[in-house]
Scaffold this motif. Sequence first.
Motif, PDB file in Angstrom:
ATOM      1  N   ALA A 217      26.794   5.738  33.770  1.00  0.00           N
ATOM      2  CA  ALA A 217      27.641   5.884  32.457  1.00  0.00           C
ATOM      3  C   ALA A 217      29.259   5.896  33.107  1.00  0.00           C
ATOM      4  O   ALA A 217      29.442   6.650  34.218  1.00  0.00           O
ATOM      5  CB  ALA A 217      27.408   6.890  31.382  1.00  0.00           C
ATOM      6  N   SER A 218      30.099   5.494  32.273  1.00  0.00           N
ATOM      7  CA  SER A 218      31.592   5.481  32.882  1.00  0.00           C
ATOM      8  C   SER A 218      32.066   7.228  32.599  1.00  0.00           C
ATOM      9  O   SER A 218      31.180   7.574  31.761  1.00  0.00           O
ATOM     10  CB  SER A 218      32.374   4.767  31.845  1.00  0.00           C
ATOM     11  N   PRO A 219      32.965   7.195  33.085  1.00  0.00           N
ATOM     12  CA  PRO A 219      33.554   8.728  33.071  1.00  0.00           C
ATOM     13  C   PRO A 219      33.787   9.140  31.632  1.00  0.00           C
ATOM     14  O   PRO A 219      33.684  10.172  31.253  1.00  0.00           O
ATOM     15  CB  PRO A 219      34.753   8.861  34.006  1.00  0.00           C
ATOM     16  N   SER A 220      34.428   8.207  30.835  1.00  0.00           N
ATOM     17  CA  SER A 220      34.916   8.298  29.323  1.00  0.00           C
ATOM     18  C   SER A 220      33.510   8.689  28.577  1.00  0.00           C
ATOM     19  O   SER A 220      33.337   9.407  27.691  1.00  0.00           O
ATOM     20  CB  SER A 220      35.692   7.244  28.672  1.00  0.00           C
ATOM     21  N   GLU A 221      32.461   7.959  28.800  1.00  0.00           N
ATOM     22  CA  GLU A 221      31.162   8.154  28.156  1.00  0.00           C
ATOM     23  C   GLU A 221      30.513   9.288  28.321  1.00  0.00           C
ATOM     24  O   GLU A 221      30.053  10.032  27.748  1.00  0.00           O
ATOM     25  CB  GLU A 221      30.324   6.783  28.573  1.00  0.00           C
ATOM     26  N   LYS A 222      30.516   9.796  29.715  1.00  0.00           N
ATOM     27  CA  LYS A 222      30.116  10.963  30.045  1.00  0.00           C
ATOM     28  C   LYS A 222      30.779  12.112  29.488  1.00  0.00           C
ATOM     29  O   LYS A 222      30.132  13.044  28.959  1.00  0.00           O
ATOM     30  CB  LYS A 222      30.292  11.294  31.530  1.00  0.00           C
ATOM     31  N   ILE A 223      32.113  12.231  29.332  1.00  0.00           N
ATOM     32  CA  ILE A 223      32.981  12.959  28.776  1.00  0.00           C
ATOM     33  C   ILE A 223      32.412  13.258  27.208  1.00  0.00           C
ATOM     34  O   ILE A 223      32.306  14.373  26.541  1.00  0.00           O
ATOM     35  CB  ILE A 223      34.423  13.045  29.034  1.00  0.00           C
ATOM     36  N   THR A 224      32.589  12.081  26.508  1.00  0.00           N
ATOM     37  CA  THR A 224      32.181  12.051  25.130  1.00  0.00           C
ATOM     38  C   THR A 224      30.960  12.474  24.809  1.00  0.00           C
ATOM     39  O   THR A 224      30.815  13.325  23.921  1.00  0.00           O
ATOM     40  CB  THR A 224      32.563  10.616  24.660  1.00  0.00           C
ATOM     41  N   TYR A 225      29.803  12.010  25.518  1.00  0.00           N
ATOM     42  CA  TYR A 225      28.410  12.207  25.014  1.00  0.00           C
ATOM     43  C   TYR A 225      28.226  13.878  25.527  1.00  0.00           C
ATOM     44  O   TYR A 225      27.438  14.461  24.718  1.00  0.00           O
ATOM     45  CB  TYR A 225      27.840  11.292  25.564  1.00  0.00           C
ATOM     46  N   LEU A 226      28.728  14.136  26.466  1.00  0.00           N
ATOM     47  CA  LEU A 226      28.636  15.767  26.816  1.00  0.00           C
ATOM     48  C   LEU A 226      29.067  16.506  25.880  1.00  0.00           C
ATOM     49  O   LEU A 226      28.462  17.495  25.697  1.00  0.00           O
ATOM     50  CB  LEU A 226      28.968  15.903  28.339  1.00  0.00           C
ATOM     51  N   MET A 227      30.515  16.278  25.730  1.00  0.00           N
ATOM     52  CA  MET A 227      30.984  17.205  24.617  1.00  0.00           C
ATOM     53  C   MET A 227      30.443  17.353  23.273  1.00  0.00           C
ATOM     54  O   MET A 227      30.206  18.171  22.550  1.00  0.00           O
ATOM     55  CB  MET A 227      32.416  16.983  24.665  1.00  0.00           C
ATOM     56  N   ALA A 264      28.288  23.059  27.993  1.00  0.00           N
ATOM     57  CA  ALA A 264      28.416  21.920  28.041  1.00  0.00           C
ATOM     58  C   ALA A 264      30.071  21.439  27.569  1.00  0.00           C
ATOM     59  O   ALA A 264      30.586  20.503  28.208  1.00  0.00           O
ATOM     60  CB  ALA A 264      27.528  20.945  27.291  1.00  0.00           C
ATOM     61  N   LEU A 265      30.370  22.108  26.782  1.00  0.00           N
ATOM     62  CA  LEU A 265      31.690  21.628  26.303  1.00  0.00           C
ATOM     63  C   LEU A 265      32.736  22.166  27.551  1.00  0.00           C
ATOM     64  O   LEU A 265      33.701  21.343  27.647  1.00  0.00           O
ATOM     65  CB  LEU A 265      32.195  22.376  24.938  1.00  0.00           C
ATOM     66  N   VAL A 266      32.538  23.233  27.933  1.00  0.00           N
ATOM     67  CA  VAL A 266      33.464  23.758  29.174  1.00  0.00           C
ATOM     68  C   VAL A 266      33.252  22.785  30.451  1.00  0.00           C
ATOM     69  O   VAL A 266      34.347  22.209  31.032  1.00  0.00           O
ATOM     70  CB  VAL A 266      32.945  24.971  29.552  1.00  0.00           C
ATOM     71  N   LEU A 267      32.099  22.395  30.742  1.00  0.00           N
ATOM     72  CA  LEU A 267      31.803  21.407  31.697  1.00  0.00           C
ATOM     73  C   LEU A 267      32.526  20.170  31.450  1.00  0.00           C
ATOM     74  O   LEU A 267      33.151  19.452  32.385  1.00  0.00           O
ATOM     75  CB  LEU A 267      30.289  21.150  31.928  1.00  0.00           C
ATOM     76  N   GLY A 268      32.552  19.699  30.183  1.00  0.00           N
ATOM     77  CA  GLY A 268      33.245  18.256  29.809  1.00  0.00           C
ATOM     78  C   GLY A 268      34.679  18.347  29.921  1.00  0.00           C
ATOM     79  O   GLY A 268      35.265  17.625  30.396  1.00  0.00           O
TER      80      GLY A 268
END
Length: 363
Positions: A217-227, A264-268
């Motif tokens: 997944a793209s970085p933006s997808e990783k951030i969005t779905y993780l958070m 997960a939010l903190v990691l994102g």
Amino acid sequence: MVQQQNRLISLDAMRGFTIAAMIVVNFPGRENAVYFTLRHTIWKGLSLTDLVAPFFLFIVGISIAFAYSRKLRIPQSELYKKIVIRSLKIFAVGMFLNLLPDFDLGGIRWTGTLQRIAIVFLVCAVLFLNTSWKQQLWIGSIILVAYWLVMTKTPTPDVGRVVLEPGQNVAAWFDRKYLPGRMWQGTWDPEGILSTFPSIVTGIAGMLAGRWMLSNASPSEKITYLMLAGLLTAVMGYFWGLDFPVNENIWTSSFVLVTAGLAALVLGILYLFVDVLGHTIGTKPVIIFGANAISVYVLADVLALFFFRFHVHNQPLNEYAVTGLIAHGVQPELASLVYALFFVGVNFIPAYLLYRSRIFIKL
């Protein structure tokens, strides 16, 4: 000892901050002068301090995903051997710390932070090598529901009814019956047998996050779905907590979801700012801590024997320092925190020397 490999910088930063926070809350200058947010909740609820242990187990899960995704081509017998040996070493170090300073084998405690980390690492690593992420999700869900049913629907045998109070719940009864050695609170232990099962789910949550971070997944997808996943998980935990209260001492199912969601939010957030946007200013100290996290944790326990037992003018060093600060008009809680931060700084010195020498110790 191993040399540094390519690492997710945000993960090292999160790990390092967690270890630094663990030192702060474990070694205040004065035990009875600590800000509320730097204390564990007495029973129900959630403080900043209560996040430290689950965050670290969450990070253990992520680290498993990162480490063993690259080793799936290695013969499993060799991997299992390394996993078991590493688990035993972490457990043994935990037992060593429990025996300090008197090595009283008669009053030994078999549980603790490192012992729980060892068990979670062992179980999660084996799961990672043998199951898909969907199976891990199902296993984690089943454990949380089963634990909820056991704790809220099963009467405590020596009480005769369902109780969730300290020392009276099913987990405490189970520990009194089957857990050898001394318990932390006399009649119950926060790292007991039954509560270890939901703590494994905290590690599973980390593995799921790690798998996602390793995806294409793209970085933006990783951030969005993780958070998004973190937010939904934390909200689910909150509502579950209305029936099965958020409680670190018995590691309730709601506690698992709330803390895993927050982790997960903190990691994102860290991934966004540190790895994607490249804002690394100010992160170097925690990255240094994170590179040798367990070693720093062990070192802090050992150094505490000196700093909290060495006497100056008939006072332990920590008490002497806090008393001196209070005498100069510093609020007791602030004085205690200043000493704790000083102790973090002391532990930073060997961590920095290891990092500068490119030495990364793996138990």
